[in-house]
Scaffold this motif. Structure first.
Motif, PDB file in Angstrom:
ATOM      1  N   VAL A   4       0.844  -1.203   0.000  1.00 13.68           N
ATOM      2  CA  VAL A   4       0.000   0.000   0.000  1.00 13.68           C
ATOM      3  C   VAL A   4       0.879   1.253   0.000  1.00 13.68           C
ATOM      4  CG1 VAL A   4      -1.681   1.324   1.358  1.00 13.68           C
ATOM      5  CG2 VAL A   4      -1.946  -1.157   1.103  1.00 13.68           C
ATOM      6  N   ALA A   5       2.000   1.201   0.731  1.00 11.31           N
ATOM      7  CA  ALA A   5       2.906   2.351   0.815  1.00 11.31           C
ATOM      8  C   ALA A   5       3.486   2.733  -0.530  1.00 11.31           C
ATOM      9  CB  ALA A   5       4.042   2.052   1.794  1.00 11.31           C
ATOM     10  N   THR A   6       3.611   1.778  -1.450  1.00 10.98           N
ATOM     11  CA  THR A   6       4.138   2.082  -2.778  1.00 10.98           C
ATOM     12  C   THR A   6       3.034   2.264  -3.822  1.00 10.98           C
ATOM     13  OG1 THR A   6       4.462  -0.303  -3.124  1.00 10.98           O
ATOM     14  CG2 THR A   6       6.368   0.977  -2.400  1.00 10.98           C
ATOM     15  N   ALA A   7       1.898   1.618  -3.626  1.00 12.48           N
ATOM     16  CA  ALA A   7       0.805   1.735  -4.600  1.00 12.48           C
ATOM     17  C   ALA A   7       0.174   3.128  -4.570  1.00 12.48           C
ATOM     18  CB  ALA A   7      -0.259   0.675  -4.326  1.00 12.48           C
ATOM     19  N   LEU A   8      -0.026   3.687  -3.391  1.00 10.21           N
ATOM     20  CA  LEU A   8      -0.668   4.996  -3.287  1.00 10.21           C
ATOM     21  C   LEU A   8       0.116   6.090  -4.010  1.00 10.21           C
ATOM     22  CD1 LEU A   8      -2.057   4.975   0.375  1.00 10.21           C
ATOM     23  CD2 LEU A   8      -3.310   4.670  -1.771  1.00 10.21           C
ATOM     24  N   PRO A   9       1.443   6.212  -3.781  1.00  6.77           N
ATOM     25  CA  PRO A   9       2.177   7.256  -4.522  1.00  6.77           C
ATOM     26  C   PRO A   9       2.222   6.996  -6.027  1.00  6.77           C
ATOM     27  CG  PRO A   9       3.676   5.923  -3.204  1.00  6.77           C
ATOM     28  CD  PRO A   9       2.293   5.588  -2.760  1.00  6.77           C
ATOM     29  N   TRP A  10       2.171   5.727  -6.434  1.00  8.88           N
ATOM     30  CA  TRP A  10       2.142   5.444  -7.872  1.00  8.88           C
ATOM     31  C   TRP A  10       0.866   6.007  -8.504  1.00  8.88           C
ATOM     32  CZ3 TRP A  10       4.585   4.236 -12.112  1.00  8.88           C
ATOM     33  CH2 TRP A  10       3.879   3.726 -13.212  1.00  8.88           C
ATOM     34  N   MET A  11      -0.249   5.794  -7.843  1.00 12.81           N
ATOM     35  CA  MET A  11      -1.519   6.277  -8.378  1.00 12.81           C
ATOM     36  C   MET A  11      -1.628   7.793  -8.294  1.00 12.81           C
ATOM     37  SD  MET A  11      -3.802   3.239  -6.700  1.00 12.81           S
ATOM     38  CE  MET A  11      -3.323   1.520  -6.993  1.00 12.81           C
ATOM     39  N   LEU A  12      -1.134   8.361  -7.196  1.00 14.18           N
ATOM     40  CA  LEU A  12      -1.134   9.825  -7.073  1.00 14.18           C
ATOM     41  C   LEU A  12      -0.188  10.453  -8.102  1.00 14.18           C
ATOM     42  CD1 LEU A  12      -1.139  10.243  -3.181  1.00 14.18           C
ATOM     43  CD2 LEU A  12      -3.018  10.742  -4.759  1.00 14.18           C
ATOM     44  N   GLY A  13       0.936   9.779  -8.350  1.00  6.16           N
ATOM     45  CA  GLY A  13       1.866  10.265  -9.361  1.00  6.16           C
ATOM     46  C   GLY A  13       1.242  10.251 -10.744  1.00  6.16           C
ATOM     47  N   THR A  14       0.498   9.190 -11.051  1.00  7.87           N
ATOM     48  CA  THR A  14      -0.194   9.122 -12.340  1.00  7.87           C
ATOM     49  C   THR A  14      -1.165  10.288 -12.481  1.00  7.87           C
ATOM     50  OG1 THR A  14      -0.040   6.704 -12.403  1.00  7.87           O
ATOM     51  CG2 THR A  14      -1.730   7.731 -13.769  1.00  7.87           C
ATOM     52  N   LEU A  15      -1.920  10.551 -11.427  1.00 12.50           N
ATOM     53  CA  LEU A  15      -2.870  11.666 -11.436  1.00 12.50           C
ATOM     54  C   LEU A  15      -2.153  12.990 -11.664  1.00 12.50           C
ATOM     55  CD1 LEU A  15      -5.682  12.911 -10.901  1.00 12.50           C
ATOM     56  CD2 LEU A  15      -5.148  12.828  -8.453  1.00 12.50           C
ATOM     57  N   GLY A  16      -1.101  13.234 -10.862  1.00 10.77           N
ATOM     58  CA  GLY A  16      -0.373  14.493 -10.995  1.00 10.77           C
ATOM     59  C   GLY A  16       0.310  14.626 -12.340  1.00 10.77           C
ATOM     60  N   GLY A  17       0.897  13.537 -12.829  1.00 11.08           N
ATOM     61  CA  GLY A  17       1.587  13.597 -14.109  1.00 11.08           C
ATOM     62  C   GLY A  17       0.651  13.877 -15.262  1.00 11.08           C
ATOM     63  N   HIS A  18      -0.544  13.288 -15.215  1.00 12.63           N
ATOM     64  CA  HIS A  18      -1.511  13.522 -16.292  1.00 12.63           C
ATOM     65  C   HIS A  18      -1.966  14.971 -16.296  1.00 12.63           C
ATOM     66  CE1 HIS A  18      -5.087  13.099 -18.823  1.00 12.63           C
ATOM     67  NE2 HIS A  18      -4.602  11.934 -19.221  1.00 12.63           N
ATOM     68  N   VAL A  19      -2.188  15.534 -15.125  1.00 11.20           N
ATOM     69  CA  VAL A  19      -2.611  16.941 -15.037  1.00 11.20           C
ATOM     70  C   VAL A  19      -1.487  17.851 -15.523  1.00 11.20           C
ATOM     71  CG1 VAL A  19      -3.250  18.781 -13.448  1.00 11.20           C
ATOM     72  CG2 VAL A  19      -4.245  16.511 -13.178  1.00 11.20           C
TER      73      VAL A  19
END
Length: 235
Positions: free
Chosen positions: A146-161
């Motif tokens: 979970v500690a690595t999955a959450l930043p991966w998904m948040l990174g995807t969100l931020g990178g797309h924006v």
């Protein structure tokens, strides 16, 4: 009965183990977040909607496989080679799953399945280090995942924006991420001159397929390297 035998002790899956894994997984979070941002930027460039990029990061959850899929993405992508590419690159998770079976094998399905869903390269390596050091709470796997999955998904969100304001990500070298990742993995597992044969087979297959079947380049290169490597080791 040995310490590594799952029958030797009752399965452990506790909140304390989850917290320990989550905390120890934090050093992996910044790199995972940046990796996710790169994917988000490139996904935006390829024309994926935010929802599409997020669903890929949630359901596939593999940076190398997702970046490889983007290499063959187009306005009308051919789905078959993309699916095979993801399966081929993620085949390593079969070995990951086998390696954690002695630790997670006794857990209930409600514990094991979410843990396996969040399993990634970084938290697998971290968890195996803990296991070999004698730690036996399998919730560590879940927490670190979970500690690595959450930043991966948040990174995807931020990178797309952010990607909407980056007209040409290739000019920043972001499209080189998959090549750099593959090169780093190749260097880390290189065992000697005999490994040059699978590498040469992969290069040859990639060159040939790039001329006639570009959508299957990564798949063909991976299969060629695997066949040559398997034939070499089977002698």
């Amino acid at each position: 009965m040995s310490q590594d035998d799952p029958r030797a002790t009752a399965p452990m899956f506790t909140a304390a183990g989850f917290r320990r894994g989550f905390v120890q997984g934090q050093p992996l979070a910044p790199g995972t977040f940046l990796y996710g941002m790169v994917f988000g930027v490139l996904a935006s460039e390829k024309g994926l909607a935010l929802l599409e990029a997020m669903l890929m990061s949630v359901l596939v959850y593999s940076g190398s496989a997702q970046l490889a899929a983007l290499q063959g993405w187009s306005a009308a992508p051919v789905i078959a080679p993309l699916v095979v590419t993801v399966l081929l690159i993620n085949a390593r998770y079969v070995l990951y799953g086998a390696s954690i079976q002695p630790w997670l094998g006794g857990a209930r399905a409600s514990q094991a399945l979410p843990t396996l869903f969040f399993l990634g390269d970084g938290n697998w390596a971290l968890s195996m280090r803990e296991y070999h050091a004698g730690y036996r709470d399998a919730a560590f796997l879940f927490g670190s995942g979970v500690a690595t999955a959450l930043p991966w998904m948040l990174g995807t969100l931020g990178g797309h924006v952010v990607g909407r304001g980056v007209p040409h990500p290739a000019s920043l070298g972001l499209d080189f991420m998959l090549v750099a990742f593959a090169a780093a993995i190749g260097v880390s597992v290189f065992r000697g001159r005999a490994d040059l044969w699978p590498a040469a087979a992969a290069v040859l297959a990639a060159v040939v397929l790039s001329l006639w079947l570009p959508g299957w380049t990564i798949v063909g290169a991976g299969l060629a390297a695997g066949l040559v490597g398997g034939a070499r080791d089977g002698r």
